[in-house]
Scaffold this motif. Structure first.
Motif, PDB file in Angstrom:
ATOM      1  N   GLU A  51      22.537   7.506   3.569  1.00 24.94           N
ATOM      2  CA  GLU A  51      22.722   6.782   4.934  1.00 24.94           C
ATOM      3  C   GLU A  51      21.250   7.551   5.700  1.00 24.94           C
ATOM      4  N   GLY A  52      20.848   6.841   6.581  1.00 22.54           N
ATOM      5  CA  GLY A  52      19.872   7.383   7.541  1.00 22.54           C
ATOM      6  C   GLY A  52      18.515   7.489   6.818  1.00 22.54           C
ATOM      7  N   ASP A  53      18.276   7.008   5.786  1.00 23.88           N
ATOM      8  CA  ASP A  53      16.800   7.098   5.037  1.00 23.88           C
ATOM      9  C   ASP A  53      16.245   5.857   5.682  1.00 23.88           C
ATOM     10  N   VAL A  54      14.839   5.829   6.162  1.00 23.02           N
ATOM     11  CA  VAL A  54      14.153   4.933   6.272  1.00 23.02           C
ATOM     12  C   VAL A  54      13.310   4.603   5.099  1.00 23.02           C
ATOM     13  N   VAL A  55      13.483   3.273   4.944  1.00 20.32           N
ATOM     14  CA  VAL A  55      12.697   2.783   3.648  1.00 20.32           C
ATOM     15  C   VAL A  55      11.822   1.495   3.827  1.00 20.32           C
ATOM     16  N   LEU A  56      11.092   1.088   2.802  1.00 20.69           N
ATOM     17  CA  LEU A  56      10.164  -0.050   2.812  1.00 20.69           C
ATOM     18  C   LEU A  56      10.948  -0.639   1.634  1.00 20.69           C
ATOM     19  N   TYR A  57      11.031  -2.251   1.963  1.00 19.87           N
ATOM     20  CA  TYR A  57      11.332  -3.141   1.054  1.00 19.87           C
ATOM     21  C   TYR A  57      10.429  -4.433   0.926  1.00 19.87           C
ATOM     22  N   GLY A  58      10.471  -5.179  -0.027  1.00 18.65           N
ATOM     23  CA  GLY A  58       9.613  -6.445   0.087  1.00 18.65           C
ATOM     24  C   GLY A  58      10.133  -7.287   0.991  1.00 18.65           C
ATOM     25  N   LYS A  59       8.924  -8.193   1.279  1.00 20.23           N
ATOM     26  CA  LYS A  59       9.238  -9.158   2.318  1.00 20.23           C
ATOM     27  C   LYS A  59      10.372 -10.078   2.532  1.00 20.23           C
ATOM     28  N   TYR A  60      10.688 -10.570   1.398  1.00 17.44           N
ATOM     29  CA  TYR A  60      11.786 -11.488   0.738  1.00 17.44           C
ATOM     30  C   TYR A  60      13.127 -10.876   0.430  1.00 17.44           C
ATOM     31  N   SER A  61      13.211  -9.549   0.375  1.00 16.66           N
ATOM     32  CA  SER A  61      14.175  -8.800  -0.400  1.00 16.66           C
ATOM     33  C   SER A  61      15.607  -8.895   0.618  1.00 16.66           C
ATOM     34  N   GLY A  62      16.630  -8.932  -0.235  1.00 17.69           N
ATOM     35  CA  GLY A  62      17.969  -8.828   0.635  1.00 17.69           C
ATOM     36  C   GLY A  62      18.446 -10.168   0.925  1.00 17.69           C
ATOM     37  N   THR A  63      19.666 -10.145   1.597  1.00 19.12           N
ATOM     38  CA  THR A  63      20.062 -11.335   2.426  1.00 19.12           C
ATOM     39  C   THR A  63      20.605 -10.857   3.747  1.00 19.12           C
ATOM     40  N   GLU A  64      20.126 -11.765   4.616  1.00 16.60           N
ATOM     41  CA  GLU A  64      20.224 -11.514   5.832  1.00 16.60           C
ATOM     42  C   GLU A  64      22.024 -11.807   6.571  1.00 16.60           C
ATOM     43  N   LEU A  65      22.268 -10.735   7.455  1.00 11.51           N
ATOM     44  CA  LEU A  65      23.768 -11.142   7.887  1.00 11.51           C
ATOM     45  C   LEU A  65      23.904 -10.377   9.220  1.00 11.51           C
ATOM     46  N   LYS A  66      24.609 -10.998  10.037  1.00  9.16           N
ATOM     47  CA  LYS A  66      24.858 -10.685  11.404  1.00  9.16           C
ATOM     48  C   LYS A  66      26.251 -10.187  11.493  1.00  9.16           C
ATOM     49  N   LEU A  67      26.197  -8.936  12.116  1.00  4.86           N
ATOM     50  CA  LEU A  67      27.615  -8.305  12.001  1.00  4.86           C
ATOM     51  C   LEU A  67      27.513  -7.593  13.337  1.00  4.86           C
ATOM     52  N   GLU A  68      28.829  -8.083  14.068  1.00  2.00           N
ATOM     53  CA  GLU A  68      28.802  -7.349  15.600  1.00  2.00           C
ATOM     54  C   GLU A  68      27.796  -7.331  16.304  1.00  2.00           C
ATOM     55  N   GLY A  69      26.904  -8.632  16.359  1.00  2.00           N
ATOM     56  CA  GLY A  69      25.714  -8.809  16.979  1.00  2.00           C
ATOM     57  C   GLY A  69      24.488  -8.099  16.660  1.00  2.00           C
ATOM     58  N   THR A  70      24.451  -7.412  15.484  1.00  2.00           N
ATOM     59  CA  THR A  70      23.338  -6.776  14.942  1.00  2.00           C
ATOM     60  C   THR A  70      22.977  -7.439  13.831  1.00  2.00           C
ATOM     61  N   ASP A  71      21.517  -7.456  13.508  1.00  2.00           N
ATOM     62  CA  ASP A  71      21.229  -8.177  12.358  1.00  2.00           C
ATOM     63  C   ASP A  71      20.889  -7.073  11.237  1.00  2.00           C
ATOM     64  N   TYR A  72      21.386  -7.265  10.223  1.00  2.00           N
ATOM     65  CA  TYR A  72      21.342  -6.526   8.932  1.00  2.00           C
ATOM     66  C   TYR A  72      20.610  -7.332   7.601  1.00  2.00           C
ATOM     67  N   LEU A  73      20.269  -6.288   6.581  1.00  2.00           N
ATOM     68  CA  LEU A  73      19.915  -6.943   5.337  1.00  2.00           C
ATOM     69  C   LEU A  73      20.760  -6.202   4.175  1.00  2.00           C
ATOM     70  N   ILE A  74      21.354  -6.998   3.231  1.00  2.00           N
ATOM     71  CA  ILE A  74      22.083  -6.243   2.378  1.00  2.00           C
ATOM     72  C   ILE A  74      21.299  -6.448   0.929  1.00  2.00           C
ATOM     73  N   MET A  75      21.061  -5.499   0.362  1.00  2.00           N
ATOM     74  CA  MET A  75      20.147  -5.777  -0.855  1.00  2.00           C
ATOM     75  C   MET A  75      20.529  -4.485  -1.975  1.00  2.00           C
ATOM     76  N   ARG A  76      19.875  -4.944  -3.019  1.00  2.00           N
ATOM     77  CA  ARG A  76      20.274  -3.968  -4.105  1.00  2.00           C
ATOM     78  C   ARG A  76      19.202  -2.686  -4.174  1.00  2.00           C
ATOM     79  N   GLU A  77      19.695  -1.569  -4.644  1.00  2.00           N
ATOM     80  CA  GLU A  77      18.676  -0.406  -4.265  1.00  2.00           C
ATOM     81  C   GLU A  77      17.306  -0.539  -5.166  1.00  2.00           C
TER      82      GLU A  77
END
Length: 92
Positions: free
Chosen positions: A59-85
């Motif tokens: 937690e807290g790491d700043v990371v770079l990921y692929g342009k189309y990586s992960g699944t977008e989700l909205k939780l409590e008004g904030t956008d997130y991505l959930i993806m495999r490590e």
């Protein structure tokens, strides 16, 4: 970055994408339709890993990921991505 009420499973991570650039370095304002998808974000929650592959990010790491990586989700008004490590390219 408050505590989120979601816990990724296994080798998944929850990432809060960094806001897309709204202005170029020369001062030109970028409209919403022309903005690039962010490819950088901060890890908000991590899973426990698998028995063969422990998690290398935290937690807290700043990371770079692929342009189309992960699944977008909205939780409590904030956008997130959930993806495999494995979708994460680098820790910044």
């Amino acid at each position: 970055m408050g505590k989120v009420k979601i816990k990724p499973l296994a080798d998944r991570v929850l990432v809060e994408p960094t806001a897309a650039e709204t202005k170029t370095s020369s001062g030109i304002i970028i409209p919403d339709t022309a903005k690039e998808k962010p490819q950088r974000g901060t890890i908000v929650a991590v899973g426990t890993g698998t028995k063969d592959e422990p998690m290398t990010v935290k937690e807290g790491d700043v990371v770079l990921y692929g342009k189309y990586s992960g699944t977008e989700l909205k939780l409590e008004g904030t956008d997130y991505l959930i993806m495999r490590e494995s979708d994460i390219l680098a820790i910044v």
